[in-house]
Design a protein around this motif. Structure first.
Motif, short mmCIF file in Angstrom:
data_model
loop_
_atom_site.label_atom_id
_atom_site.label_comp_id
_atom_site.label_asym_id
_atom_site.label_seq_id
_atom_site.Cartn_x
_atom_site.Cartn_y
_atom_site.Cartn_z
N PRO A 3 -18.73 -61.59 3.52
CA PRO A 3 -19.60 -61.02 2.94
C PRO A 3 -20.42 -61.93 1.94
CG PRO A 3 -17.48 -60.90 1.85
CD PRO A 3 -17.71 -61.56 3.05
N THR A 4 -21.88 -61.47 1.71
CA THR A 4 -22.49 -62.46 0.96
C THR A 4 -23.23 -61.64 -0.13
OG1 THR A 4 -24.69 -61.88 2.18
CG2 THR A 4 -23.27 -63.74 2.85
N GLU A 5 -23.02 -60.36 -0.41
CA GLU A 5 -23.30 -59.77 -1.86
C GLU A 5 -22.84 -58.46 -1.61
OE1 GLU A 5 -27.64 -57.68 -3.57
OE2 GLU A 5 -27.65 -59.30 -2.03
N ASP A 120 -6.05 -70.03 4.66
CA ASP A 120 -7.25 -70.81 5.06
C ASP A 120 -8.31 -70.79 4.24
OD1 ASP A 120 -8.11 -68.22 5.53
OD2 ASP A 120 -8.03 -68.49 7.85
N GLY A 121 -8.27 -69.73 3.27
CA GLY A 121 -9.34 -69.68 2.08
C GLY A 121 -10.61 -69.23 2.85
N LEU A 122 -10.58 -68.42 3.83
CA LEU A 122 -11.53 -67.74 4.60
C LEU A 122 -11.43 -66.27 4.44
CD1 LEU A 122 -11.86 -70.02 7.92
CD2 LEU A 122 -12.99 -70.22 5.68
N ASP A 194 -25.59 -59.80 4.92
CA ASP A 194 -25.79 -61.40 4.97
C ASP A 194 -26.98 -61.59 5.26
OD1 ASP A 194 -24.25 -63.80 7.49
OD2 ASP A 194 -25.59 -63.94 5.88
N ASP A 195 -27.54 -61.99 4.09
CA ASP A 195 -29.14 -62.36 3.67
C ASP A 195 -29.62 -63.72 4.69
OD1 ASP A 195 -31.64 -62.68 2.36
OD2 ASP A 195 -31.03 -64.79 1.75
N THR A 261 -20.20 -67.07 0.58
CA THR A 261 -19.91 -65.87 0.04
C THR A 261 -19.94 -65.46 -1.32
OG1 THR A 261 -18.68 -65.49 2.09
CG2 THR A 261 -18.20 -64.11 0.28
N HIS A 262 -19.26 -66.37 -2.20
CA HIS A 262 -19.23 -66.33 -3.50
C HIS A 262 -20.37 -66.32 -4.15
CE1 HIS A 262 -16.31 -65.60 -6.80
NE2 HIS A 262 -17.03 -66.35 -7.41
#
Length: 298
Positions: A3-5, A120-122, A194-195, A261-262
């Motif tokens: 995710p991006t927003e 894995d932090g993903l 996803d911009d 993402t963050h």
């Protein structure tokens, strides 16, 4: 994908009420537009009514256009649109235009989400299994006092927010692994935007967490806002460059997917373009610092 927003958490803007804020607003109008005291006061009052009645959200375009229309209605001469965009940005910097934090409703059990896997932090696909509400212990009151139901509710919401109360227990669909994590790391898959179209740049060093991972290109001025700056022939405050398609397409940072993402979760595309448009501004943001502190120890 990741995710991006999270648009459910997007915060609308409002004008801060009070004599000091009104005076600062009027001062900027006199300084930037040459308004006399009477005209400035009239614009302040009329603009407050306009943004309240019309519910203009958190778009710099809309707030700037509304301020321009208000100034014309109050008898001021017309100015280029970028003058009003800059005015709105100045009002934000001075705390006259503020974010109104709207509580995000909890995700329902069974919601399909993207969640951060601790191994894995993903981000991976998962399903919400339960909403975990932390127990809130209110501090002892200094003096007994009677509160209305609305005050009690508002106080509880504040305590819950300070406690970071909402966590989710999810099950990752690919691995069948259950995990409990804070709501900051769980995003409804239906609102993922996803911009940057996942512009992969291969292996590299992330400019945020300094890890060697597959990296993506983050536009410091998101692409959906490029048209506004090209038309206005100016860039947001603090950005050095030319308002051209070539500059805007290449002005950015190389980030790993979790960091990318963050960043987009910190604000809307308009907010990123106006206030988080340089690497230093992003790295200084409290939400980013908190995320990096967590990520670095993983």
């Amino acid at each position: 994908p990741a995710p991006t927003e999270q648009r459910l958490g997007r915060m609308p803007w409002a004008l801060r009420e009070g004599a000091r804020s009104d005076a600062r607003f009027a001062s900027l109008l006199r300084e930037r537009l040459g308004a006399d005291a009477r005209a400035a006061d009239l614009v302040v009052a009329s603009f407050a009514a306009a943004v309240c009645d019309e519910g203009v959200g958190s778009s710099a375009d809309v707030w700037g256009a509304t301020l321009r229309d208000t100034c014309l209605e109050c008898g001021l001469e017309d100015e280029p649109p970028e003058i009003f965009y800059d005015l709105i940005a100045s009002l934000q910097r001075h705390g006259v235009v503020i974010d109104v934090k709207v509580p995000v409703p909890p995700l329902a059990v069974g919601t399909h989400v993207l969640a951060l896997l601790e191994e894995d932090g993903l981000y991976h696909e998962a399903v919400v299994e339960a909403v975990v509400e932390a127990e809130v212990v209110a501090p002892p009151a200094r003096k007994p006092k009677r509160e209305t139901a609305a005050q009690q509710s508002a106080g509880k919401e504040l305590l819950l927010k300070k406690a970071g109360m909402r966590r989710y227990r999810v099950v990752f669909t690919e691995y069948g692994k259950p995990q409990e994590l804070a709501e900051d790391f769980v995003v409804n898959i239906e609102v993922v935007v996803d911009d940057d179209d996942d512009e992969s740049r291969g292996e590299g060093v992330c400019e945020m967490c300094i890890r060697s991972l597959p990296i993506t290109f983050h536009h410091l001025i998101p692409r959906e806002t490029h048209g506004k700056y090209i038309r206005a022939r100016s860039l947001p405050s603090g950005v050095e460059g030319a308002p051209t398609r070539i500059f805007l397409a290449t002005y950015g940072m190389l980030l790993c997917r979790p960091c990318h993402t963050h960043v987009h979760r910190v604000g809307s595309n308009d907010e990123l373009a106006e206030t988080l448009n340089t690497p230093s501004k992003i790295l200084a943001h409290p939400a980013v610092q908190k995320f990096l502190a967590w990520r670095i120890v993983r």
